[in-house]
Design a protein around this motif. Sequence first.
Motif, PDB file in Angstrom:
ATOM      1  N   ARG A 196       0.325  -1.233  -0.022  1.00 55.23           N
ATOM      2  CA  ARG A 196       0.304   0.061   0.091  1.00 55.23           C
ATOM      3  C   ARG A 196       1.097   1.323   0.388  1.00 55.23           C
ATOM      4  N   GLY A 197       2.418   0.862   0.416  1.00 50.24           N
ATOM      5  CA  GLY A 197       3.118   2.450   0.596  1.00 50.24           C
ATOM      6  C   GLY A 197       4.034   2.183  -1.079  1.00 50.24           C
ATOM      7  N   ARG A 198       4.782   2.954  -0.995  1.00 47.90           N
ATOM      8  CA  ARG A 198       5.765   3.205  -2.063  1.00 47.90           C
ATOM      9  C   ARG A 198       6.885   1.835  -2.022  1.00 47.90           C
ATOM     10  N   VAL A 199       6.912   1.085  -3.092  1.00 46.29           N
ATOM     11  CA  VAL A 199       7.652  -0.027  -3.494  1.00 46.29           C
ATOM     12  C   VAL A 199       8.482   0.283  -4.674  1.00 46.29           C
ATOM     13  N   TRP A 200       9.895  -0.350  -4.487  1.00 46.65           N
ATOM     14  CA  TRP A 200      11.021  -0.647  -5.177  1.00 46.65           C
ATOM     15  C   TRP A 200      10.710  -1.741  -5.434  1.00 46.65           C
ATOM     16  N   ILE A 201      10.664  -2.440  -7.147  1.00 45.01           N
ATOM     17  CA  ILE A 201       9.723  -3.803  -7.496  1.00 45.01           C
ATOM     18  C   ILE A 201      11.137  -4.101  -8.800  1.00 45.01           C
ATOM     19  N   LEU A 202      12.590  -5.120  -8.072  1.00 45.51           N
ATOM     20  CA  LEU A 202      13.211  -5.302  -9.018  1.00 45.51           C
ATOM     21  C   LEU A 202      13.863  -6.503  -9.389  1.00 45.51           C
ATOM     22  N   ASP A 203      13.466  -6.644 -10.973  1.00 49.12           N
ATOM     23  CA  ASP A 203      13.905  -7.259 -11.142  1.00 49.12           C
ATOM     24  C   ASP A 203      15.064  -8.203 -12.104  1.00 49.12           C
ATOM     25  N   PRO A 204      16.685  -8.228 -11.537  1.00 50.70           N
ATOM     26  CA  PRO A 204      17.670  -7.506 -11.146  1.00 50.70           C
ATOM     27  C   PRO A 204      18.449  -8.636 -12.834  1.00 50.70           C
ATOM     28  N   ILE A 205      17.773  -9.375 -12.910  1.00 49.24           N
ATOM     29  CA  ILE A 205      17.791  -9.948 -14.646  1.00 49.24           C
ATOM     30  C   ILE A 205      16.600 -10.637 -15.072  1.00 49.24           C
ATOM     31  N   ASP A 206      16.032  -9.899 -15.182  1.00 46.83           N
ATOM     32  CA  ASP A 206      14.394 -10.642 -16.495  1.00 46.83           C
ATOM     33  C   ASP A 206      15.408 -11.512 -17.374  1.00 46.83           C
ATOM     34  N   GLY A 207      14.845 -12.431 -17.350  1.00 50.84           N
ATOM     35  CA  GLY A 207      15.872 -13.400 -19.027  1.00 50.84           C
ATOM     36  C   GLY A 207      16.585 -14.263 -18.384  1.00 50.84           C
ATOM     37  N   THR A 208      16.691 -14.430 -16.966  1.00 51.12           N
ATOM     38  CA  THR A 208      17.538 -15.217 -16.599  1.00 51.12           C
ATOM     39  C   THR A 208      18.205 -16.478 -17.319  1.00 51.12           C
ATOM     40  N   THR A 209      17.656 -16.593 -17.936  1.00 51.32           N
ATOM     41  CA  THR A 209      17.677 -18.333 -18.169  1.00 51.32           C
ATOM     42  C   THR A 209      18.210 -17.639 -19.938  1.00 51.32           C
ATOM     43  N   ASN A 210      17.858 -16.818 -20.751  1.00 53.03           N
ATOM     44  CA  ASN A 210      18.633 -16.548 -21.669  1.00 53.03           C
ATOM     45  C   ASN A 210      20.009 -15.994 -21.615  1.00 53.03           C
ATOM     46  N   LEU A 211      19.927 -15.283 -19.856  1.00 53.85           N
ATOM     47  CA  LEU A 211      21.825 -15.046 -19.811  1.00 53.85           C
ATOM     48  C   LEU A 211      22.542 -16.174 -19.897  1.00 53.85           C
ATOM     49  N   ILE A 212      21.443 -17.521 -19.145  1.00 51.59           N
ATOM     50  CA  ILE A 212      22.590 -18.494 -19.186  1.00 51.59           C
ATOM     51  C   ILE A 212      23.023 -18.865 -20.806  1.00 51.59           C
ATOM     52  N   HIS A 213      22.534 -18.679 -21.646  1.00 57.07           N
ATOM     53  CA  HIS A 213      22.459 -19.278 -22.696  1.00 57.07           C
ATOM     54  C   HIS A 213      22.990 -18.655 -23.796  1.00 57.07           C
ATOM     55  N   ASP A 214      23.267 -17.301 -22.897  1.00 58.06           N
ATOM     56  CA  ASP A 214      24.188 -16.310 -23.886  1.00 58.06           C
ATOM     57  C   ASP A 214      22.880 -15.487 -25.215  1.00 58.06           C
ATOM     58  N   TYR A 215      22.165 -15.443 -24.625  1.00 56.41           N
ATOM     59  CA  TYR A 215      21.083 -15.417 -25.668  1.00 56.41           C
ATOM     60  C   TYR A 215      21.158 -14.002 -26.270  1.00 56.41           C
ATOM     61  N   LYS A 216      21.587 -13.144 -25.043  1.00 52.60           N
ATOM     62  CA  LYS A 216      21.661 -11.523 -25.242  1.00 52.60           C
ATOM     63  C   LYS A 216      19.610 -10.721 -25.543  1.00 52.60           C
ATOM     64  N   MET A 217      19.120 -11.328 -24.680  1.00 52.25           N
ATOM     65  CA  MET A 217      17.564 -10.611 -24.604  1.00 52.25           C
ATOM     66  C   MET A 217      17.575 -10.894 -22.847  1.00 52.25           C
ATOM     67  N   SER A 218      18.245 -10.660 -22.062  1.00 53.70           N
ATOM     68  CA  SER A 218      18.354 -10.014 -20.764  1.00 53.70           C
ATOM     69  C   SER A 218      18.089  -8.605 -20.236  1.00 53.70           C
ATOM     70  N   ALA A 219      17.125  -8.361 -19.430  1.00 53.49           N
ATOM     71  CA  ALA A 219      17.309  -6.848 -18.882  1.00 53.49           C
ATOM     72  C   ALA A 219      16.730  -6.730 -17.323  1.00 53.49           C
ATOM     73  N   VAL A 220      17.344  -5.336 -16.865  1.00 54.78           N
ATOM     74  CA  VAL A 220      17.061  -4.887 -15.628  1.00 54.78           C
ATOM     75  C   VAL A 220      16.078  -4.704 -15.353  1.00 54.78           C
ATOM     76  N   SER A 221      14.750  -4.931 -14.723  1.00 57.82           N
ATOM     77  CA  SER A 221      13.842  -4.222 -14.853  1.00 57.82           C
ATOM     78  C   SER A 221      13.303  -3.645 -13.374  1.00 57.82           C
ATOM     79  N   LEU A 222      13.408  -2.159 -13.283  1.00 56.60           N
ATOM     80  CA  LEU A 222      13.266  -1.562 -12.212  1.00 56.60           C
ATOM     81  C   LEU A 222      11.751  -0.404 -11.984  1.00 56.60           C
ATOM     82  N   GLY A 223      10.614  -1.077 -11.879  1.00 58.43           N
ATOM     83  CA  GLY A 223       9.405  -0.910 -10.924  1.00 58.43           C
ATOM     84  C   GLY A 223       8.935   0.424  -9.845  1.00 58.43           C
ATOM     85  N   LEU A 224       8.619   1.293  -9.920  1.00 60.18           N
ATOM     86  CA  LEU A 224       8.498   2.073  -8.591  1.00 60.18           C
ATOM     87  C   LEU A 224       7.434   2.073  -7.905  1.00 60.18           C
TER      88      LEU A 224
END
Length: 253
Positions: free
Chosen positions: A70-98
């Motif tokens: 109900r308050g103010r919250v940072w919502i972070l996916d430090p690496i969205d697309g972790t499986t892509n990262l592991i496979h060097d697929y180059k389609m991953s993102a740092v995703s930070l929402g408020l």
Amino acid sequence: MEKLIELIRETKKIALDSGSAHDITVKGTADFVTRVDMGVQEFLRPRLRELYPDVQFMSEEKDNSGIDTRGRVWILDPIDGTTNLIHDYKMSAVSLGLAENGIPVMGVVYNPFTDELFCAKQGRGAFLNGDRIRVSEAESMESSLISVGTSPYYKELADENFEAIKRIFIKAEDVRRCGSAAMDLCYTACGRIDGYFERRLKPWDYAAGTVILREAGGCVTTTAGGEPSCSFSSDIIASNGKIHDELSSVINV
Ligand code: LIP
């Protein structure tokens, strides 16, 4: 926003460390965490606290049980697309929402492999590397490219998911599968695709991308037509707005 953008861009050196990308822990079925995920999370956590001491911090790789959405919250996916990262697929993102009172109001999504940074603040528009972005003009699914998610952590949904994906494929020009929900939402925001659908996404998968897509003129709802949750998983439909009802009716037969 400028301080935030600068901070997120600094995660590039962590995200591109291939040694860390292959230091993997298995969390569950097809669900992994790497030293990159942890490195990005622990790089951002203290810096966000220093810049915004009154904002709570939710992230994929930590215990979030004490968060009051109900308050103010940072919502972070430090690496969205972790499986892509592991496979060097180059389609991953740092995703930070408020989020404020359960609604995303600011978002930054950064793909360090393409150096593309999407951002938005409620009421101020959406941007890609500083240039204003808008959703596509597609008026029907017949002329649309739709990205689909396969909920890989939930193999029990395979029949339901692929039956829906088949219906989407028949109605649309074609389908795509990128493996990063945050990137799917941002690609819809800049018109590269016209819609996106995936079940059982977590708030950190979609919080930032939701405000970016809405500020670009698009629409993000649950498959039931409601507001995605900032506390629990949601089944997500996203679009340029013009095809939302048609896409929803194809998914919800
Ligand atoms: C992933 C999403 C992707 C989805 C995966 C997973 P993660 O996020 O971005 O679209 O299909 O199940 O949720 O786990 O890589 O941060």
